[in-house]
Design a protein around this motif. Structure first.
Motif, PDB file in Angstrom:
ATOM      1  N   ALA A 411       1.040  -1.128  -0.127  1.00 15.21           N
ATOM      2  CA  ALA A 411       0.023   0.132  -0.027  1.00 15.21           C
ATOM      3  C   ALA A 411       1.176   1.398  -0.052  1.00 15.21           C
ATOM      4  N   GLU A 412       2.050   1.098  -0.014  1.00 12.27           N
ATOM      5  CA  GLU A 412       3.201   2.655   0.489  1.00 12.27           C
ATOM      6  C   GLU A 412       2.769   3.483  -0.614  1.00 12.27           C
ATOM      7  N   ALA A 413       3.101   3.403  -2.316  1.00  5.13           N
ATOM      8  CA  ALA A 413       2.521   3.655  -3.186  1.00  5.13           C
ATOM      9  C   ALA A 413       1.524   4.421  -3.761  1.00  5.13           C
ATOM     10  N   PRO A 414       0.073   3.772  -3.157  1.00  4.75           N
ATOM     11  CA  PRO A 414      -0.675   4.576  -3.605  1.00  4.75           C
ATOM     12  C   PRO A 414      -1.245   5.061  -2.239  1.00  4.75           C
ATOM     13  N   LEU A 415      -0.974   4.641  -1.544  1.00  2.56           N
ATOM     14  CA  LEU A 415      -1.122   5.740  -0.035  1.00  2.56           C
ATOM     15  C   LEU A 415      -0.585   7.066   0.456  1.00  2.56           C
ATOM     16  N   LEU A 416       0.708   6.937  -0.278  1.00  4.24           N
ATOM     17  CA  LEU A 416       0.853   8.782  -0.512  1.00  4.24           C
ATOM     18  C   LEU A 416       0.596   9.047  -1.565  1.00  4.24           C
ATOM     19  N   ARG A 417       0.396   8.563  -1.824  1.00  2.29           N
ATOM     20  CA  ARG A 417      -0.690   9.480  -3.203  1.00  2.29           C
ATOM     21  C   ARG A 417      -2.330   9.863  -2.853  1.00  2.29           C
ATOM     22  N   ALA A 418      -2.557   8.730  -2.428  1.00  2.00           N
ATOM     23  CA  ALA A 418      -4.239   9.000  -1.202  1.00  2.00           C
ATOM     24  C   ALA A 418      -4.068  10.204  -0.540  1.00  2.00           C
ATOM     25  N   LEU A 419      -3.083  10.698  -0.144  1.00  2.00           N
ATOM     26  CA  LEU A 419      -2.720  11.161   1.685  1.00  2.00           C
ATOM     27  C   LEU A 419      -2.458  12.583   1.380  1.00  2.00           C
ATOM     28  N   THR A 420      -1.695  12.487  -0.349  1.00  2.00           N
ATOM     29  CA  THR A 420      -1.262  13.839  -0.750  1.00  2.00           C
ATOM     30  C   THR A 420      -2.163  14.372  -1.434  1.00  2.00           C
ATOM     31  N   LEU A 421      -3.175  13.604  -2.374  1.00  2.00           N
ATOM     32  CA  LEU A 421      -3.814  14.340  -2.471  1.00  2.00           C
ATOM     33  C   LEU A 421      -5.011  15.264  -1.370  1.00  2.00           C
ATOM     34  N   ILE A 422      -5.651  14.543  -0.650  1.00  2.00           N
ATOM     35  CA  ILE A 422      -5.960  15.021   0.770  1.00  2.00           C
ATOM     36  C   ILE A 422      -5.426  16.188   1.291  1.00  2.00           C
ATOM     37  N   ARG A 423      -4.128  15.594   0.911  1.00  2.83           N
ATOM     38  CA  ARG A 423      -3.639  17.446   1.285  1.00  2.83           C
ATOM     39  C   ARG A 423      -3.632  18.627   0.225  1.00  2.83           C
ATOM     40  N   ASP A 424      -3.521  18.174  -0.507  1.00  2.00           N
ATOM     41  CA  ASP A 424      -3.033  19.284  -2.018  1.00  2.00           C
ATOM     42  C   ASP A 424      -4.933  19.809  -2.241  1.00  2.00           C
ATOM     43  N   PHE A 425      -6.130  18.662  -1.647  1.00  2.00           N
ATOM     44  CA  PHE A 425      -7.091  19.395  -2.055  1.00  2.00           C
ATOM     45  C   PHE A 425      -7.410  20.018  -0.661  1.00  2.00           C
ATOM     46  N   GLU A 427      -7.711  18.995   2.633  1.00  2.00           N
ATOM     47  CA  GLU A 427      -9.531  18.188   3.422  1.00  2.00           C
ATOM     48  C   GLU A 427     -10.442  18.743   2.987  1.00  2.00           C
ATOM     49  N   LYS A 428     -10.750  18.940   2.219  1.00  2.00           N
ATOM     50  CA  LYS A 428     -12.173  19.450   1.406  1.00  2.00           C
ATOM     51  C   LYS A 428     -13.638  18.491   1.170  1.00  2.00           C
ATOM     52  N   PHE A 429     -12.145  17.079   0.725  1.00  2.00           N
ATOM     53  CA  PHE A 429     -13.181  15.820   0.763  1.00  2.00           C
ATOM     54  C   PHE A 429     -13.879  14.685   1.331  1.00  2.00           C
ATOM     55  N   ASP A 430     -15.012  13.845   1.477  1.00  2.00           N
ATOM     56  CA  ASP A 430     -14.541  12.148   1.744  1.00  2.00           C
ATOM     57  C   ASP A 430     -14.282  11.622   0.810  1.00  2.00           C
ATOM     58  N   ASP A 431     -14.105  10.316   1.142  1.00  2.00           N
ATOM     59  CA  ASP A 431     -13.423   9.145   0.391  1.00  2.00           C
ATOM     60  C   ASP A 431     -13.409   8.891  -0.804  1.00  2.00           C
ATOM     61  N   GLN A 432     -14.978   8.398  -0.682  1.00  3.66           N
ATOM     62  CA  GLN A 432     -15.759   8.836  -1.930  1.00  3.66           C
ATOM     63  C   GLN A 432     -15.253   9.471  -3.087  1.00  3.66           C
ATOM     64  N   TYR A 433     -15.095  10.633  -2.915  1.00  7.47           N
ATOM     65  CA  TYR A 433     -14.560  11.450  -3.893  1.00  7.47           C
ATOM     66  C   TYR A 433     -13.164  11.792  -4.487  1.00  7.47           C
ATOM     67  N   ILE A 434     -12.187  10.941  -3.408  1.00  8.20           N
ATOM     68  CA  ILE A 434     -10.922  10.464  -3.747  1.00  8.20           C
ATOM     69  C   ILE A 434     -11.485   8.967  -4.659  1.00  8.20           C
ATOM     70  N   ILE A 435     -12.166   8.502  -3.896  1.00  6.43           N
ATOM     71  CA  ILE A 435     -11.909   6.500  -5.608  1.00  6.43           C
ATOM     72  C   ILE A 435     -11.957   7.380  -7.249  1.00  6.43           C
ATOM     73  N   ILE A 466     -11.642  -2.510  -6.198  1.00  3.14           N
ATOM     74  CA  ILE A 466     -11.624  -3.063  -4.746  1.00  3.14           C
ATOM     75  C   ILE A 466     -10.028  -2.212  -3.873  1.00  3.14           C
ATOM     76  N   LEU A 467      -9.131  -2.164  -4.645  1.00  7.06           N
ATOM     77  CA  LEU A 467      -8.004  -1.632  -4.211  1.00  7.06           C
ATOM     78  C   LEU A 467      -8.436  -0.565  -2.956  1.00  7.06           C
ATOM     79  N   TRP A 468      -9.095   0.081  -4.566  1.00 10.04           N
ATOM     80  CA  TRP A 468      -9.249   2.105  -3.435  1.00 10.04           C
ATOM     81  C   TRP A 468      -9.731   1.934  -2.489  1.00 10.04           C
TER      82      TRP A 468
END
Length: 728
Positions: A411-425, A427-435, A466-468
């Motif tokens: 999960a290292e690479a996809p988790l880094l992408r997801a967390l970076t995205l949450i930060r860059d956005f 922190e204004k969105f829910d998990d379904q938006y990120i998925i 499923i992965l996301w």
């Protein structure tokens, strides 16, 4: 020291216990010292003693506010049994008549009553407030305190008024609030509403190590429940359903199969509900089928299993309901059935609610979906929901996900992408938006922020949904991300999440959730269904041929091939069991069944076959309202087109229904209709064809008879007439 000695003496004398459990002693001491006290203790932890014992030891009467009339009666009965006198405890609620209310008030006024149980609705009545003002009150216990919060699973508006009423009754009355389930959010709500932010807080662990948690994909659910109850014959169980109709249906199916079961819901009159409860407590009934909406105030220590026919509306509800099993520390199996259809139904229920209520409901339901579909340790997820961190190693394989090996992914690479995205956005969105963003879902919300123009949009397509979904759930569970429940479930980075972005490291997450499991199970069940007993199948086909010759009928009139196939997987050995086989109704079973039953029974005995349990599962007569209505209309000689039109179905669909009806052994007289559209000599020709045919295929019949001379509809109608007259 004096309090402690007296505490143990009273515990021993009144309840017969030698020791306190967990925080009980500290809680009781806090109440005896007249301090506001807040108790969060899971079901089975011994909550009631926390207010019962200090009430017996204090001057005056303790007022216990409880929403469940059933639970009040249960506890009052127990206290009277312990105390040896009826006046020691009373309840005041809508179930009492005038003379009973007078008796209660006399006992309370005389000082004989140490505990008075009151429903919140009764508490707010002016005459009751006036009465309570005139008595000496030791303290007020607010049981099921989560009912105060809209975020709780059982919100009751009357609970919001409790503080106001207590202030009306007297000054400085100590309060003890108790709940068996409170998320951090609900906990804050309770303390704020009851104005007890300075209360002594006692929070026990929510872990119930003896409970086994399992979620199953929902298929043939009534059959599964009956099978489970039969395999656990004599054990006490509770089955929860969402609707009263389903409660009645499941209870009926259990009774049909020899299980002592009764329904329990708010639509039954109070007398029936009380009798049902007593039957369960006295073990005259093994299984209670109840609506989730109707709380069962039953303190039965040896409930061995709790089954959710429908997925619950909230995690708190689920925890509370599963918590009714294994209260004595013994076996407690908790099985929940899950399907997307249930979720759609619950979402539909919320559509008509006010916006704020709908938003809260959606968030609460989302937690349930995440829990059901996830492959992470169930215990870890439940405890995380209640604000408790838990190492899954401590589960000891006491949930389905820990018991069965899972697929992991790096999960290292996809988790880094997801967390970076949450930060860059921001922190204004829910998990379904990120998925959705990762999968490249082009919806209005994403395009309104122009995020579909970013280079990362759709970059996670290859990994798949499923992965996301797995990743986002476990990012929350493992505290990389916090879900702001108050605020539409928006994701906020935690300290660990921010540290991970700065300094990523190898981390493994579990892949897979229930949707994938469901597909695996379907494949498996199809594979199993293919494993027919071919030796028995040939024997049954030979028997069918022999009987067909004797009766001068084609073999398919006796039993069709799918029916024989099912006999070879289920091995029915009685007429009742044979009636459960597809395409065999009561009529056919009686007419042709005995020799088949005899052959199967002999075969099972000689070959020492271990029959699957589910074949003995009977279902209520499988005549839907539609079938019954069709049969009645045919008896009244109404044209098939008119019946179809009245029922809102097509002509083809009504012919299919007719085939099912005659295949199961019911006789239909369609002559009034067929005589109008097919001449007699043509009828005879088709009839003679089927009489001499080995197969009942319409395509084969059309090829033999000539599709220029007959339409498919005519042959289909004649086949229905043929099977009805000769086979039934």
């Amino acid at each position: 020291m004096e309090i402690n000695k007296s505490l143990f003496d009273n515990l021993q004398n009144f309840f017969g216990f030698d020791n306190f459990k967990g925080d009980q002693e500290a809680i009781i001491t806090s109440i005896l010292q007249k301090k506001d006290t807040f108790v969060i203790m899971p079901t089975g932890g011994g909550k009631s003693i926390c207010y019962q014992l200090p009430a017996l030891m204090s001057d005056g009467t303790a007022i216990v506010i409880s929403p469940l009339i059933a639970l009040m009666k249960n506890q009052v009965d127990q206290l009277r049994a312990f105390g040896g006198t009826d006046s020691i405890a009373h309840f005041l609620n809508s179930s009492l008549n005038k003379s009973e209310i007078t008796k209660v008030k006399e006992d309370v006024t005389s000082g004989a009553t140490k505990l008075l149980y009151v429903a919140p609705e009764s508490l707010t009545k002016t005459e009751n407030i006036d009465f309570l003002r005139g008595i000496s009150i030791s303290f007020v216990a607010v049981d099921e305190a989560h009912c105060i919060s809209e975020w709780g699973h059982d919100f009751r508006p009357e609970y919001r008024k409790i503080r106001q009423v207590i202030d009306n009754i007297g000054d400085n009355i100590p309060i003890i609030a108790l709940t068996a389930t409170a998320t951090p959010k609900v906990q804050q709500d309770i303390q704020k509403n009851l104005q007890m932010s300075n209360a002594s807080l006692f929070k026990s662990s929510f872990n119930r190590p003896n409970l086994f948690y399992e979620v199953r994909a929902k298929r043939d659910v009534i059959k599964e429940i009956v099978r489970y109850a039969k395999m656990n014959s004599g054990k006490s169980g509770i089955v929860y359903c969402l609707s009263r109709k389903k409660v009645e249906e499941v209870a009926e199916a259990l009774k049909l199969n020899g299980i002592k079961a009764l329904p329990y819901h708010a639509g039954l009159d109070p007398k029936t509900r009380a009798e049902t409860q007593d039957n369960f407590l006295m073990e005259d009934v093994d299984v209670i089928v109840a609506t989730i909406a109707f709380g069962m105030g039953i303190d039965k220590p040896d409930v061995r299993y709790v089954i959710h026919h429908d997925i619950p509306k909230s995690m708190e509800g689920y925890y509370q309901e599963t918590g009714r099993s294994g209260r004595d520390g013994g076996e407690g199996i908790c099985v929940a059935f899950y399907s997307q259809k249930d979720i759609d139904k619950l979402t539909k229920f919320m559509k008509d609610k006010p916006v704020s209520e709908r938003e809260i409901g959606t968030q609460i339901l989302k937690e349930v979906i995440d829990y059901a579909e996830s492959s992470v340790c169930r215990r870890k997820q439940i405890l995380h929901y209640f604000g408790e961190n838990f190492n899954e190693a401590g589960c000891n394989n006491m949930c389905d996900n820990c018991r069965h090996p899972k697929k992991y992914f790096d999960a290292e690479a996809p988790l880094l992408r997801a967390l970076t995205l949450i930060r860059d956005f921001g922190e204004k969105f829910d998990d379904q938006y990120i998925i959705n963003f990762m999968l490249g879902v082009d919806n209005a919300q994403i395009s309104s922020y122009e995020h579909d123009k970013l280079p990362l949009f759709g970059s996670g397509k290859e990994e798949g949904e499923i992965l996301w979904k797995s990743l986002m759930r476990q990012a929350v569970l493992n505290n990389f991300v916090l879900k702001d429940i108050d605020n539409y479930g928006l994701l906020k980075l935690t300290k660990s999440g921010k540290a991970f972005i700065e300094n990523p490291y190898s981390v493994k997450f579990i892949l897979n959730y229930l949707m994938e499991t469901a597909e695996d199970e379907v494949e498996e069940s199809q594979h199993q269904a293919g494993a027919l007993d071919t030796v028995l199948l040939q024997m049954l086909k030979d028997l069918r041929k022999k009987i067909a010759k004797q009766k001068n009928l084609p073999p398919f009139v006796i039993f069709q091939d799918p029916s024989l196939d099912e006999m070879c997987t289920h091995y029915p050995v009685s007429l009742d069991e044979l009636k459960q086989i597809q395409g065999v109704g009561s009529g056919k079973a009686m007419k042709f069944g005995p020799p088949f039953i005899e052959m199967i029974k002999k075969y099972v005995d000689e070959n020492d076959i271990d029959r699957p349990v589910d074949l003995v599962i009977k279902s209520a007569a499988n005549k839907s309202a539609l079938k019954v209505s069709i049969i009645q209309n045919i008896d009244r000689q109404i044209a098939l087109e008119d019946i179809a039109s009245a029922k809102g179905i097509s002509y083809d669909e009504i012919l299919k229904e007719l085939e099912t009806i005659v295949n199961s052994g019911t006789k239909l007289n369609l002559n009034y209709y067929i005589d109008e559209i097919i001449e007699e000599d043509r009828q005879d020709e088709v009839f003679d064809y089927f009489r001499g045919s080995e197969v009942d295929s319409i395509d084969t019949a059309l090829a033999e008879l000539g599709d220029d001379d007959y339409t498919r509809e005519e042959v289909q109608l004649m086949r229905i007439k043929f099977l009805s007259e000769l086979g039934n």
